[in-house]
Write a protein that holds these residues in place. Structure first.
Motif, short mmCIF file in Angstrom:
data_model
loop_
_atom_site.label_atom_id
_atom_site.label_comp_id
_atom_site.label_asym_id
_atom_site.label_seq_id
_atom_site.Cartn_x
_atom_site.Cartn_y
_atom_site.Cartn_z
N ILE A 75 0.84 -1.21 0.00
CA ILE A 75 0.00 0.00 0.00
C ILE A 75 0.87 1.25 0.00
O ILE A 75 0.59 2.22 -0.71
N LEU A 76 1.95 1.23 0.79
CA LEU A 76 2.85 2.39 0.84
C LEU A 76 3.49 2.62 -0.53
O LEU A 76 3.64 3.78 -0.96
N GLU A 77 3.83 1.55 -1.22
CA GLU A 77 4.42 1.69 -2.55
C GLU A 77 3.42 2.30 -3.53
O GLU A 77 3.78 3.16 -4.36
N VAL A 78 2.17 1.88 -3.43
CA VAL A 78 1.13 2.46 -4.28
C VAL A 78 0.98 3.95 -4.00
O VAL A 78 0.90 4.78 -4.92
N SER A 79 0.99 4.31 -2.71
CA SER A 79 0.84 5.71 -2.33
C SER A 79 2.02 6.55 -2.80
O SER A 79 1.84 7.65 -3.36
N ASP A 80 3.25 6.06 -2.59
CA ASP A 80 4.44 6.82 -2.95
C ASP A 80 4.52 7.08 -4.46
O ASP A 80 5.02 8.13 -4.88
N THR A 127 -7.35 6.20 -0.89
CA THR A 127 -8.46 5.68 -0.10
C THR A 127 -9.45 4.92 -0.98
O THR A 127 -9.93 3.84 -0.60
N GLU A 128 -9.75 5.46 -2.15
CA GLU A 128 -10.65 4.77 -3.07
C GLU A 128 -10.04 3.45 -3.52
O GLU A 128 -10.75 2.43 -3.66
N PHE A 129 -8.72 3.41 -3.72
CA PHE A 129 -8.03 2.18 -4.12
C PHE A 129 -8.18 1.12 -3.03
O PHE A 129 -8.48 -0.04 -3.32
N LEU A 130 -7.98 1.51 -1.77
CA LEU A 130 -8.12 0.56 -0.67
C LEU A 130 -9.54 0.03 -0.57
O LEU A 130 -9.77 -1.16 -0.30
N LEU A 167 -8.82 -3.15 -3.06
CA LEU A 167 -8.34 -4.05 -2.02
C LEU A 167 -9.45 -4.55 -1.11
O LEU A 167 -9.22 -5.43 -0.27
N ARG A 168 -10.65 -3.96 -1.24
CA ARG A 168 -11.83 -4.38 -0.48
C ARG A 168 -11.60 -4.26 1.02
O ARG A 168 -12.05 -5.09 1.81
N ILE A 169 -10.88 -3.21 1.45
CA ILE A 169 -10.64 -2.97 2.87
C ILE A 169 -11.83 -2.21 3.45
O ILE A 169 -12.22 -1.16 2.93
N THR A 170 -12.40 -2.74 4.52
CA THR A 170 -13.65 -2.20 5.05
C THR A 170 -13.48 -0.79 5.61
O THR A 170 -14.32 0.08 5.40
N HIS A 171 -12.39 -0.57 6.34
CA HIS A 171 -12.13 0.75 6.93
C HIS A 171 -10.82 1.30 6.34
O HIS A 171 -9.75 1.17 6.96
N LYS A 184 -8.59 3.76 8.50
CA LYS A 184 -7.84 3.08 9.56
C LYS A 184 -6.67 2.31 8.98
O LYS A 184 -5.59 2.25 9.58
N GLY A 185 -6.87 1.72 7.81
CA GLY A 185 -5.78 1.01 7.15
C GLY A 185 -4.63 1.93 6.80
O GLY A 185 -3.45 1.59 7.00
N LEU A 186 -4.94 3.14 6.30
CA LEU A 186 -3.89 4.11 5.98
C LEU A 186 -3.18 4.60 7.23
O LEU A 186 -1.97 4.84 7.22
N GLN A 187 -3.92 4.76 8.32
CA GLN A 187 -3.30 5.17 9.58
C GLN A 187 -2.29 4.12 10.05
O GLN A 187 -1.20 4.46 10.55
#
Length: 493
Positions: free
Chosen positions: A53-58, A71-74, A78-82, A85-88
């Motif tokens: 995820i960090l690589e995608v963001s960078d 956030t939309e990608f996650l 990635l189907r992340i519910t929150h 919180k995942g980014l935090q």
């Protein structure tokens, strides 16, 4: 194929092989150990996933996947519910890049190490981070680092709930007299969250109020939540605060009041919101719409008193509540069509859509028109979907569609940007669809998130088609209604 890509291909193949196996031939001790090993690997992959995820963001790689934000990608890929919180967790556990380009140490290195080892899971991580956020800003760096080290050690043996309890002791140790907590800490920790509606259309409201907000709320509850006040089940219950209420009527209403304190608090909050919405506090407009309850329903739903209605802010209301609110309004009917006096075509005469045009768009889309976007209609802008305004687009109702701010700005000529075109056939005919500029022209995608009821009705017709001897029922029209104590607008699509 790179080594990393090849390894993920091999991993997917290995996972398929493991899924096809059973543990029938093994003894109980081995079966238990297999379950332990499995979940240890799952927790380790949580750490590796944070790195991805960090690589995608960078690299802003989310744009290559058709997402406007990380956030939309996650959330969608990635189907992340929150996702927040995942980014935090990623920001706290992974080495971020400084402005000068070098890698910084993780904010919570010990927690990151335990997650990478598979000894703790994401719930433990969030519990540790919740405690760390409550440490006062005045606590020095060494004590903060020691607290994180202790929490990470506790997380290897304690449950997330027990970590929270241990965090209370740690916070008490760091600030035993409560003198380190200051306005910065209170401002950082203030929050109010409105949860999703459950199967009964009820919502949970959770909040951490700063001292001033708490004091103001206490004043409101003292007056508006007094016994007998603002009771929705008592027609003679005084409304507003009890300062202007007849003392004898209030006493009689209090004698009839069997609500709990929590229920009285709820009803006082409802009365307060009603006073704000209908007392002019919210002004005359919000994104071109009146700042009042706006719902979309069909004439069949009104006739049958069935199903639920969707509001412009994304909430669902039972039809019984729709009828109740409409009965309290001062109705003024205005059907917006090309045979009324409401202008729906402005050409180049103006850039912003009118209230009538926005109501028409709400009846058709219910929310952002970009596929998979959950933004409700009240938080959207009117997008010139046929041709952008800067390129000569017209402010005409058939040429526009609602889009949230981030997706409206994502439309453009670049390869990673999006285009909108009107869908000409199928169940979404007449609505605008979205596609990436690198996609084939026929890959238009409409948003169905805000129109689940239509999908269910369509599925029902496909599974159980109508008897051929019967004539087709008259299609139900869709309406927009605005209330209460204001003109009641009904927009037919």
């Amino acid at each position: 194929m790179s080594d990393l890509v090849a390894k993920y291909v091999a991993l997917q193949s290995l996972v398929a092989e493991i899924a096809a196996e059973t543990s029938d031939a093994h003894d109980d001790e081995t079966v238990a150990q297999l379950a332990i090993d499995h979940h240890t690997v799952v927790r380790q992959f949580e750490s590796i996933g944070n790195q991805r995820i960090l690589e995608v963001s960078d690299r802003d790689a989310h744009k290559a996947a058709g997402c406007v934000t990380v956030t939309e990608f996650l959330q969608t890929k990635l189907r992340i519910t929150h996702p927040k919180k995942g980014l935090q967790a990623v920001q706290a556990l992974e080495p971020l890049l400084a402005m000068t380009g070098e890698k910084l140490s993780p904010l919570c290195p010990n927690t990151a190490r335990e997650l990478a080892a598979g000894t703790i899971g994401p719930d433990h991580v969030h519990a540790v981070l919740d405690v760390m956020k409550k440490i006062p800003s005045a606590v020095d760096v060494e004590q903060r680092a020691r607290a994180e080290e202790v929490l990470a050690e506790f997380a290897t043996t304690l449950t997330p709930k027990e970590i929270t309890a241990a965090g209370v002791r740690i916070l008490a140790h760091l600030d035993p007299d409560g003198i380190l907590t200051d306005d910065r800490d209170r401002a950082r920790n203030r929050k109010l969250n409105l949860g999703c509606q459950d199967s009964q259309l009820m919502s949970k409201l959770t909040a951490t109020l700063d001292p001033i907000t708490r004091a103001l709320f206490d004043v409101v509850l003292a007056k508006w939540a007094a016994p007998g006040m603002n009771n929705p089940d008592d027609d003679k219950s005084p409304k507003g605060d009890h300062g202007d209420a007849d003392p004898e009527l209030l006493k009689q209403a209090a004698d009839r009041d069997y609500r709990s304190q929590s229920q009285r608090n709820h009803d006082a909050f409802t009365a307060l919101l009603d006073a704000a919405v209908n007392g002019g506090v919210l002004g005359g407009s919000h994104r071109g719409l009146p700042p009042q309850i706006i719902v979309s329903i069909t004439d069949a739903q009104l006739r049958e008193h069935a199903s639920v209605a969707r509001t412009a802010t994304g909430s669902d209301l039972p039809i019984s509540d729709v009828v109740k609110l409409a009965a309290e309004a001062q109705p003024h009917l205005a059907v917006f069509s090309d045979v009324t006096n409401e202008p729906l075509f402005f050409g180049r005469g103006r850039r912003l859509a009118s209230q009538a045009q926005r109501l028409m768009a709400f009846a058709q889309y219910k929310g952002c028109s970009k596929d998979d976007c959950t933004t409700p209609f009240a938080h959207t802008e009117m997008h010139h979907a046929e041709t952008d305004w800067a390129d000569g687009g017209l402010t005409d109702s058939p040429h526009m569609a609602p889009a949230c701010g981030r997706h409206n700005r994502a439309v453009g000529p670049e390869p990673h940007q999006w285009s909108t075109e009107k869908i000409t056939d199928g169940p979404d005919k007449g609505r605008y669809g979205w596609r990436r500029n690198t996609d084939p022209p026929d890959q238009l995608r409409a948003n169905h998130v805000h129109r689940i009821d239509e999908l269910l009705q369509r599925h029902s017709r496909e599974v159980d088609p109508p008897c051929p001897e019967r004539s087709e029922p008259t299609p139900a029209r869709s309406f927009d209604i605005v209330w209460p104590r204001a003109p009641l607008y009904l927009a037919a699509s």
